[in-house]
Design a protein around this motif. Structure first.
Motif, mmCIF file in Angstrom:
data_model
loop_
_atom_site.group_PDB
_atom_site.id
_atom_site.type_symbol
_atom_site.label_atom_id
_atom_site.label_comp_id
_atom_site.label_asym_id
_atom_site.label_seq_id
_atom_site.Cartn_x
_atom_site.Cartn_y
_atom_site.Cartn_z
ATOM 1 N N SER A 134 0.851 -1.192 0.000
ATOM 2 C CA SER A 134 0.000 0.000 0.000
ATOM 3 C C SER A 134 0.886 1.241 0.000
ATOM 4 O O SER A 134 2.078 1.174 0.254
ATOM 5 N N LYS A 135 0.292 2.370 -0.347
ATOM 6 C CA LYS A 135 0.913 3.690 -0.285
ATOM 7 C C LYS A 135 2.274 3.712 -0.991
ATOM 8 O O LYS A 135 2.388 3.332 -2.143
ATOM 9 N N ASP A 136 3.339 4.163 -0.300
ATOM 10 C CA ASP A 136 4.632 4.363 -0.952
ATOM 11 C C ASP A 136 5.217 3.062 -1.494
ATOM 12 O O ASP A 136 5.859 3.051 -2.551
ATOM 13 N N THR A 137 5.011 1.959 -0.781
ATOM 14 C CA THR A 137 5.553 0.677 -1.237
ATOM 15 C C THR A 137 4.890 0.253 -2.537
ATOM 16 O O THR A 137 5.557 -0.188 -3.487
ATOM 17 N N SER A 138 3.583 0.409 -2.609
ATOM 18 C CA SER A 138 2.853 0.087 -3.832
ATOM 19 C C SER A 138 3.291 0.992 -4.976
ATOM 20 O O SER A 138 3.513 0.544 -6.099
ATOM 21 N N SER A 139 3.438 2.290 -4.679
ATOM 22 C CA SER A 139 3.825 3.260 -5.705
ATOM 23 C C SER A 139 5.234 3.018 -6.230
ATOM 24 O O SER A 139 5.541 3.355 -7.377
ATOM 25 N N SER A 140 6.113 2.430 -5.402
ATOM 26 C CA SER A 140 7.479 2.129 -5.825
ATOM 27 C C SER A 140 7.555 0.822 -6.600
ATOM 28 O O SER A 140 8.318 0.698 -7.570
ATOM 29 N N PRO A 380 17.662 -1.198 -1.459
ATOM 30 C CA PRO A 380 17.495 -2.070 -0.285
ATOM 31 C C PRO A 380 16.182 -1.872 0.454
ATOM 32 O O PRO A 380 15.748 -2.766 1.196
ATOM 33 N N ASN A 381 15.546 -0.711 0.271
ATOM 34 C CA ASN A 381 14.319 -0.424 1.022
ATOM 35 C C ASN A 381 13.037 -0.712 0.253
ATOM 36 O O ASN A 381 11.940 -0.483 0.771
ATOM 37 N N LEU A 382 13.175 -1.202 -0.990
ATOM 38 C CA LEU A 382 11.982 -1.450 -1.797
ATOM 39 C C LEU A 382 11.045 -2.426 -1.100
ATOM 40 O O LEU A 382 9.819 -2.230 -1.077
#
Length: 463
Positions: A134-140, A380-382
């Motif tokens: 969701s949110k930033d993780t989904s957008s990335s 590394p943070n994806l």
């Protein structure tokens, strides 16, 4: 009417029809439509009532849960309409491009070893996490997979379930080809006790594999958790090899693992009685089992790029593409500029000719943590510990390892001397022997998607 006039008329009609058609970007075939967005919004407003999936303990002997999961999805092969074919063409390119990108990173981490990666399996793993993101993780994740970045509303977001269904269609194309190909996929989701998953998320994962296992594991004791996961994994896979896991982080609340086994047989090939030399480098050789086949193959010897390319059928459409450096060229030089586009150039100017091919039999495996590859390409943070996976669970999800294990076998058909096939035609077969490091790719012939990609530096070793 003169044939030339007919062609002109047809061309005019096609042009008019094309002009009247509204272009739809292939991405929108994979995106949420308005009705799906409204349903999703309704679900978001009633999250407290959403059904949860409670994983059973990894020590449980109950198998009913597995049967229930399998029964929720039908894996039957369906014919593809025009829209379905458009989706597969678009998805195939994304799978191949991302596969090459991550393969390049993986082989850079293991420069002197035989490396094996499955682009389709890797892509499916990342889509699994997109489903829960969701949110930033989904957008990335969406642009990383190759889809356009999400827009201001739901209809610009990727529907991961549709992607999985399309990937399943590709698998079905491969697995329906007959006796020379056998492949299977399994997916494993391990979560900490007390972590309840979204039921819809778990069921949306079903097309990702032939079998899906979801189990609760106490990661707080890393040694015991590692032993339990390795034992559970090995009890279910078809070929035992190196452990899928060496250690886990005690802070982990979720770990993902997948397994793909691909076995192909080269048509009309027979085994050589004795092991043959394979030169790892100019000074080092090993003895390896080899097979031999005679026939007409698509082939070229490129004196500009200094490579030998041969296309070897495994079934009616599916094939191996083998690339070996020649004339002083090395695999290292080829790999230094290897990309999806450069690899595609190997298909150019192939011509059919009679060949007597001798090549290694292969039995190689590769186990890689996608987290390590993402770290190597500076991402590394994806899917790191701070990823937003709230569509997966209401619990605090701390992602541990994301492991793909691939086992690849390439064999002869077990023909004896009396059954050996001579090449058709009267031309003398060209002698081709793959006895030094080379590239190998397995393509599903209908979609041209990459099922497996390997840098074979030593047929007796892999990572």
């Amino acid at each position: 009417m003169h044939s030339g006039v007919i062609l002109v008329c047809l061309a005019g009609c096609i042009t008019i029809a094309a002009c009247n058609r509204v272009y739809v970007h292939p991405f929108h075939l994979f995106a949420y439509n308005q009705s799906s967005c409204e349903k999703l919004e309704q679900e978001n407003q009633t999250t407290g009532e959403a059904k949860t999936f409670i994983p059973i303990s990894i020590d449980s002997k109950i198998t009913d849960e597995e049967e229930i999961l399998r029964d929720r999805f039908s894996s039957g092969t369906q014919s593809l309409d025009l829209e379905g074919r458009q989706m597969l063409i678009y998805l195939t390119e994304l799978v191949n491009i991302l596969g090459f990108r991550l393969f390049a990173a993986w082989k850079e981490m293991h420069k002197s070893e035989t490396v094996l990666l499955s682009p389709t399996n890797l892509f499916g793993t990342l889509v699994s996490f997109y489903l829960g993101a969701s949110k930033d993780t989904s957008s990335s994740l969406q642009p990383f997979l190759g889809f356009p970045s999400g827009g201001p509303n739901c209809t610009f977001k990727l529907d991961g379930h549709i992607v999985f269904t399309s990937l399943k269609a590709i698998d079905s194309l491969l697995l329906s080809k007959g006796v020379n190909i056998d492949a299977s996929k399994m997916a494993f989701l391990f979560v900490a006790p007390g972590v309840h998953l979204s039921e819809s998320f778990v069921y949306d994962l079903l097309p990702s594999a032939d079998s899906l296992f979801v189990r609760a594991v106490a990661f707080s004791d890393p040694a015991v958790a590692t032993e339990q996961i390795n034992s559970f994994f090995n009890d279910r896979i078809s070929r035992k090899g190196n452990p899928v896991l060496t250690t886990v982080d005690a802070a982990t609340t979720l770990m993902y693992a997948s397994y793909m086994h691909f076995k192909g047989k080269v048509k009309n090939a027979f085994p050589l009685a004795d092991h043959q030399d394979f030169w790892i480098d100019s000074n080092t050789k090993v003895l390896v089992p080899m097979m031999s086949v005679k026939g007409r193959f698509e082939f070229k010897h490129d004196d500009v790029e200094n490579v030998l390319v041969i296309k070897v059928p495994l079934s009616e459409n599916d094939f191996l593409l083998l690339v070996q450096p020649t004339h002083g060229n090395t695999l290292k030089k080829i790999e230094s500029t290897l990309s999806f586009n450069s690899y595609s150039s190997f298909f150019g100017n192939l011509r059919s000719r009679s060949v007597h091919l001798t090549m290694p039999k292969l039995s190689i495996e590769s186990t890689y943590d996608i987290q390590d590859i993402l770290a190597h390409i500076q991402l590394p943070n994806l899917l790191g510990k701070k990823s937003d996976l709230s569509r997966m669970s209401d619990a605090d999800i701390r992602v541990g390892k994301i492991v793909n294990k691939v086992y690849f076998e390439l064999e002869d058909c077990g023909m004896d001397a009396g059954q050996r096939m001579d090449p058709s035609g009267e031309d003398v077969p060209l002698e081709v022997t793959l006895n030094k490091p080379y590239l190998l790719a397995v393509y599903e012939g209908g979609s041209k998607v990459l099922m497996a990609l390997s840098s074979v530096r030593n047929p007796m070793m892999s990572v």
